[in-house]
Design a protein around this motif. Structure first.
Motif, PDB file in Angstrom:
ATOM      1  N   ARG A 135       0.767  -1.370   0.187  1.00 52.45           N
ATOM      2  CA  ARG A 135       0.081  -0.003  -0.016  1.00 52.45           C
ATOM      3  C   ARG A 135       1.158   1.147   0.009  1.00 52.45           C
ATOM      4  O   ARG A 135       2.092   1.060   0.203  1.00 52.45           O
ATOM      5  N   SER A 136       0.281   2.403  -0.229  1.00 51.52           N
ATOM      6  CA  SER A 136       1.035   3.596  -0.237  1.00 51.52           C
ATOM      7  C   SER A 136       0.527   4.629   0.621  1.00 51.52           C
ATOM      8  O   SER A 136      -0.409   4.641   1.329  1.00 51.52           O
ATOM      9  N   SER A 137       1.516   5.732   1.185  1.00 52.17           N
ATOM     10  CA  SER A 137       1.015   6.804   2.100  1.00 52.17           C
ATOM     11  C   SER A 137       1.969   7.924   2.095  1.00 52.17           C
ATOM     12  O   SER A 137       2.920   7.704   1.343  1.00 52.17           O
ATOM     13  N   LYS A 138       1.953   8.880   2.795  1.00 48.76           N
ATOM     14  CA  LYS A 138       2.859  10.039   2.670  1.00 48.76           C
ATOM     15  C   LYS A 138       2.940  10.439   3.977  1.00 48.76           C
ATOM     16  O   LYS A 138       2.637   9.638   5.092  1.00 48.76           O
ATOM     17  N   GLY A 139       3.985  11.253   4.443  1.00 49.40           N
ATOM     18  CA  GLY A 139       4.546  11.614   5.475  1.00 49.40           C
ATOM     19  C   GLY A 139       5.537  12.354   5.605  1.00 49.40           C
ATOM     20  O   GLY A 139       6.226  12.435   4.830  1.00 49.40           O
ATOM     21  N   SER A 140       6.289  12.635   6.884  1.00 49.17           N
ATOM     22  CA  SER A 140       7.380  13.148   7.239  1.00 49.17           C
ATOM     23  C   SER A 140       8.313  12.471   8.315  1.00 49.17           C
ATOM     24  O   SER A 140       7.715  12.076   8.981  1.00 49.17           O
ATOM     25  N   ALA A 141       9.445  12.493   8.537  1.00 45.21           N
ATOM     26  CA  ALA A 141      10.135  11.718   9.518  1.00 45.21           C
ATOM     27  C   ALA A 141      11.626  12.526   9.816  1.00 45.21           C
ATOM     28  O   ALA A 141      12.195  13.295   8.760  1.00 45.21           O
ATOM     29  N   TRP A 142      12.185  12.000  10.929  1.00 39.17           N
ATOM     30  CA  TRP A 142      13.144  12.661  11.339  1.00 39.17           C
ATOM     31  C   TRP A 142      14.342  11.186  11.613  1.00 39.17           C
ATOM     32  O   TRP A 142      13.973  10.033  11.931  1.00 39.17           O
ATOM     33  N   VAL A 143      15.278  11.288  10.755  1.00 35.84           N
ATOM     34  CA  VAL A 143      16.163  10.077  10.292  1.00 35.84           C
ATOM     35  C   VAL A 143      17.650  10.576  10.899  1.00 35.84           C
ATOM     36  O   VAL A 143      18.143  11.582  11.165  1.00 35.84           O
ATOM     37  N   VAL A 157      13.272  14.164   6.566  1.00 31.01           N
ATOM     38  CA  VAL A 157      13.098  13.937   5.231  1.00 31.01           C
ATOM     39  C   VAL A 157      11.455  13.855   4.758  1.00 31.01           C
ATOM     40  O   VAL A 157      10.607  13.704   5.880  1.00 31.01           O
ATOM     41  N   SER A 158      10.937  13.908   3.764  1.00 33.21           N
ATOM     42  CA  SER A 158       9.512  13.944   3.137  1.00 33.21           C
ATOM     43  C   SER A 158       9.321  13.131   2.102  1.00 33.21           C
ATOM     44  O   SER A 158      10.410  12.803   1.366  1.00 33.21           O
ATOM     45  N   ALA A 178       2.125  14.507  11.108  1.00 30.45           N
ATOM     46  CA  ALA A 178       0.573  14.394  11.778  1.00 30.45           C
ATOM     47  C   ALA A 178      -0.015  13.182  11.193  1.00 30.45           C
ATOM     48  O   ALA A 178      -1.279  12.964  11.624  1.00 30.45           O
ATOM     49  N   GLN A 179       0.447  12.586  10.326  1.00 30.38           N
ATOM     50  CA  GLN A 179      -0.251  11.408   9.659  1.00 30.38           C
ATOM     51  C   GLN A 179       1.000  10.304   9.668  1.00 30.38           C
ATOM     52  O   GLN A 179       2.105  10.321   9.806  1.00 30.38           O
ATOM     53  N   ASP A 180       0.466   9.029   9.276  1.00 30.51           N
ATOM     54  CA  ASP A 180       1.161   7.953   8.965  1.00 30.51           C
ATOM     55  C   ASP A 180       2.362   8.122   8.064  1.00 30.51           C
ATOM     56  O   ASP A 180       2.199   8.836   6.982  1.00 30.51           O
ATOM     57  N   CYS A 181       3.564   7.693   8.255  1.00 29.01           N
ATOM     58  CA  CYS A 181       4.487   7.839   7.420  1.00 29.01           C
ATOM     59  C   CYS A 181       5.061   6.201   6.692  1.00 29.01           C
ATOM     60  O   CYS A 181       5.465   5.457   7.711  1.00 29.01           O
ATOM     61  N   LEU A 182       5.114   6.225   5.547  1.00 33.22           N
ATOM     62  CA  LEU A 182       5.350   4.958   5.006  1.00 33.22           C
ATOM     63  C   LEU A 182       6.726   5.147   4.266  1.00 33.22           C
ATOM     64  O   LEU A 182       6.797   5.868   3.424  1.00 33.22           O
ATOM     65  N   TYR A 250      14.852  17.901  17.142  1.00 29.52           N
ATOM     66  CA  TYR A 250      15.108  17.298  15.936  1.00 29.52           C
ATOM     67  C   TYR A 250      16.390  17.886  15.055  1.00 29.52           C
ATOM     68  O   TYR A 250      15.950  18.724  14.363  1.00 29.52           O
ATOM     69  N   GLY A 251      17.328  17.763  15.510  1.00 27.23           N
ATOM     70  CA  GLY A 251      18.525  18.576  14.947  1.00 27.23           C
ATOM     71  C   GLY A 251      18.772  18.198  13.826  1.00 27.23           C
ATOM     72  O   GLY A 251      18.737  17.169  13.127  1.00 27.23           O
ATOM     73  N   GLN A 252      19.562  19.219  13.031  1.00 31.41           N
ATOM     74  CA  GLN A 252      19.837  18.943  11.663  1.00 31.41           C
ATOM     75  C   GLN A 252      21.475  19.022  11.506  1.00 31.41           C
ATOM     76  O   GLN A 252      22.071  19.883  11.873  1.00 31.41           O
ATOM     77  N   ALA A 253      22.046  17.808  10.912  1.00 34.87           N
ATOM     78  CA  ALA A 253      23.471  17.733  11.063  1.00 34.87           C
ATOM     79  C   ALA A 253      24.007  18.826   9.969  1.00 34.87           C
ATOM     80  O   ALA A 253      23.338  18.955   8.785  1.00 34.87           O
ATOM     81  N   PRO A 254      25.052  19.027   9.684  1.00 33.45           N
ATOM     82  CA  PRO A 254      25.828  19.734   8.491  1.00 33.45           C
ATOM     83  C   PRO A 254      25.625  18.850   7.221  1.00 33.45           C
ATOM     84  O   PRO A 254      25.565  17.884   7.223  1.00 33.45           O
ATOM     85  N   ALA A 255      25.580  19.780   6.213  1.00 31.03           N
ATOM     86  CA  ALA A 255      25.274  19.288   4.835  1.00 31.03           C
ATOM     87  C   ALA A 255      26.367  18.316   4.426  1.00 31.03           C
ATOM     88  O   ALA A 255      25.836  17.218   3.851  1.00 31.03           O
ATOM     89  N   HIS A 256      27.447  18.530   4.789  1.00 29.12           N
ATOM     90  CA  HIS A 256      28.656  17.452   4.216  1.00 29.12           C
ATOM     91  C   HIS A 256      28.330  16.181   4.821  1.00 29.12           C
ATOM     92  O   HIS A 256      28.883  15.176   4.359  1.00 29.12           O
ATOM     93  N   LEU A 257      27.742  16.185   5.884  1.00 31.50           N
ATOM     94  CA  LEU A 257      27.515  14.793   6.906  1.00 31.50           C
ATOM     95  C   LEU A 257      26.091  14.141   6.059  1.00 31.50           C
ATOM     96  O   LEU A 257      26.086  13.028   5.896  1.00 31.50           O
ATOM     97  N   VAL A 258      25.057  15.120   6.035  1.00 30.17           N
ATOM     98  CA  VAL A 258      23.768  14.750   5.587  1.00 30.17           C
ATOM     99  C   VAL A 258      23.865  14.160   4.371  1.00 30.17           C
ATOM    100  O   VAL A 258      23.225  13.000   3.600  1.00 30.17           O
ATOM    101  N   TRP A 259      24.429  14.657   3.206  1.00 26.64           N
ATOM    102  CA  TRP A 259      24.398  14.352   1.823  1.00 26.64           C
ATOM    103  C   TRP A 259      25.142  12.936   1.647  1.00 26.64           C
ATOM    104  O   TRP A 259      25.076  12.631   0.443  1.00 26.64           O
ATOM    105  N   ARG A 260      26.007  12.444   2.647  1.00 24.49           N
ATOM    106  CA  ARG A 260      26.433  11.107   2.545  1.00 24.49           C
ATOM    107  C   ARG A 260      25.307  10.150   2.324  1.00 24.49           C
ATOM    108  O   ARG A 260      25.591   8.726   2.006  1.00 24.49           O
ATOM    109  N   PHE A 261      24.176  10.550   3.270  1.00 18.36           N
ATOM    110  CA  PHE A 261      22.719   9.456   3.239  1.00 18.36           C
ATOM    111  C   PHE A 261      21.720   9.985   2.693  1.00 18.36           C
ATOM    112  O   PHE A 261      20.704   9.187   2.912  1.00 18.36           O
ATOM    113  N   PHE A 262      21.743  11.099   2.338  1.00 21.44           N
ATOM    114  CA  PHE A 262      20.385  11.682   1.887  1.00 21.44           C
ATOM    115  C   PHE A 262      20.465  12.218   0.554  1.00 21.44           C
ATOM    116  O   PHE A 262      21.415  12.650  -0.056  1.00 21.44           O
TER     117      PHE A 262
END
Length: 423
Positions: A135-143, A157-158, A178-182, A250-262
């Protein structure tokens, strides 16, 4: 007898019994009529005026008495035989007929073998070697991701964005919407997936070892205050969760770290082709044309073991993703929207099937496959390839046209000049 029982097992048992009853009546009537005619034709009765003068009535009775006794015996026997036959037939019909298999309960009958699959069932079996549904869904999450060098990357992420969790890295996903995140997760293993959770590791480690490693105030006594729950904490959060949490960030790491995984797949460059387009999250040997952050992600994929290549494929109505195969990757696809047809050719034969929203298709490495849009809307799929190298693709139009005309002429029994018609 087998044919007779087979007849009784049909639905017209009542009709057969009615016919049997009418046959009994007809036989009785015919027997009496025949005997009466034989009496009338008997010469003794024609001559009774001369032969039995004076006491004809008494003699008639004496003569007829034995005949009537024989007739009664005959009729009784006939009727008894017919009635016993009817009762036997009725009993057998109740045992073997009834309303189906339920009437045979209590009988020691051999189990019926399952019917052999028909052509449609065989096609379904072939189809579901390469098709599944989600099934499909939408949402946002902290990773969060903790790499092998203990660097921590946390980010939000969204929908439409890609997260890469390297093998053997600690990571988490927390729904902050505010809703389920798939999350649609692809794992680079064909074996049974193995997962080790943090609380499992903690409670499996000796208390003194944990205390010496973490060095908390209170030492081992503090470690003993942790109580192992009956069920996994990740699936069953505490009922008093709000009381336990005091400062949630829900902190945000520096871009050079984030873009290794995002990677922002939805916002990435589009590569069009006739009837559709691709967007890629992958490693490229030639990084020219990539932004600085995209280069970080590309290199990160290639540096880790057993990584994946991701793509978003969009096909407009009635458009075709031309037949092709990948020599260095299996392919898994999830249908986000639209509907269409998928097909592939394996050594055992060809398989074509329809796909819809939520379906997952699988194309093994080295198998030719295609996708076609058949709805009045775009067919959108998220594709994952089991390679951290640059994906290799060989298309039918390329290797067909690349084969010498005289070879094709011999293979297809056609004039060599006919293949010049292929552009």
């Amino acid at each position: 007898m087998s044919h007779f029982l087979g007849l009784l097992e049909q639905e017209n048992i009542s009709k057969n019994l009615l016919l049997l009853f009418l046959l009994v009546v007809l036989l009785l009537f015919s027997s009496r009529k025949v005997l009466a005619a034989s009496w009338m034709d008997n010469e003794a009765f024609e001559m009774h005026g001369e032969t039995f003068r004076g006491s004809s009535e008494e003699l008639k009775k004496e003569v007829l008495k034995p005949s009537w006794s024989l007739l009664k015996v005959f009729l009784v026997c006939l009727l008894a035989g017919l009635l016993s036959t009817a009762l036997g037939v009725l009993g057998l019909s109740l045992v073997y007929g009834g309303s189906g298999p339920t009437s045979r309960r209590g009988m020691d009958l051999p189990k019926e073998l399952p019917p052999s699959p028909g052509p449609e069932e065989k096609s379904l079996e072939a189809k579901f070697q390469f098709l599944n549904h989600l099934r499909s869904s939408k949402g946002s999450a902290w990773v969060g991701v903790i790499s092998a060098d203990a660097e921590v990357a946390t980010f939000n992420v969204s929908a439409g964005q890609v997260v890469f969790f390297p093998r053997n890295s600690v990571h988490w996903i927390k729904n902050v919407g505010a809703q389920d995140c798939l999350f649609l997760l692809f794992f680079s293993t064909h074996e049974e997936l193995e997962t080790l959770e943090l609380d499992e590791v903690f409670f499996s480690t000796p208390e003194d070892v944990v205390a010496r490693a973490l060095k908390p105030r209170g030492g081992v006594n503090f470690i003993r205050t942790f109580k192992k729950p009956r069920e996994a904490q990740a699936l069953n959060l505490p009922a008093n969760l709000e009381e336990l949490l005091h400062n949630v960030t829900y902190g945000q790491a520096p871009a050079h770290l984030v873009w290794r995984f995002f990677y922002d797949l939805r916002g990435s460059a589009t590569f069009p082709f006739p009837g559709g387009s691709f967007q890629w999250a992958r490693y490229r040997r030639d990084p020219s044309g990539l932004s600085g952050l995209e280069k970080i992600f590309s290199q990160s994929l290639n540096q880790h073991e057993d990584t994946l290549t991701l793509a978003a494929l969009r096909l407009s109505t009635n458009s075709l993703g031309h037949p092709h195969f990948h020599p260095n990757a299996n392919e898994l696809g999830y249908v986000v929207s639209g509907c269409g047809q998928a097909g592939l050719v394996v050594p055992q034969g060809a398989s074509d099937f329809n796909v819809d929203v939520g379906d997952v298709v699988f194309f093994p490495e080295g198998t030719q496959h295609f996708l076609k849009s058949t709805c009045q809307e775009d067919l959108l799929l998220l594709l994952a390839y089991s390679t951290g190298e640059q994906l290799e693709t060989l298309r039918l139009r390329d290797y067909f046209k690349g084969t010498a005309d005289h070879v094709l002429a011999q293979l297809f029994h056609k004039d060599q000049r006919d293949f010049q018609k292929i552009p």
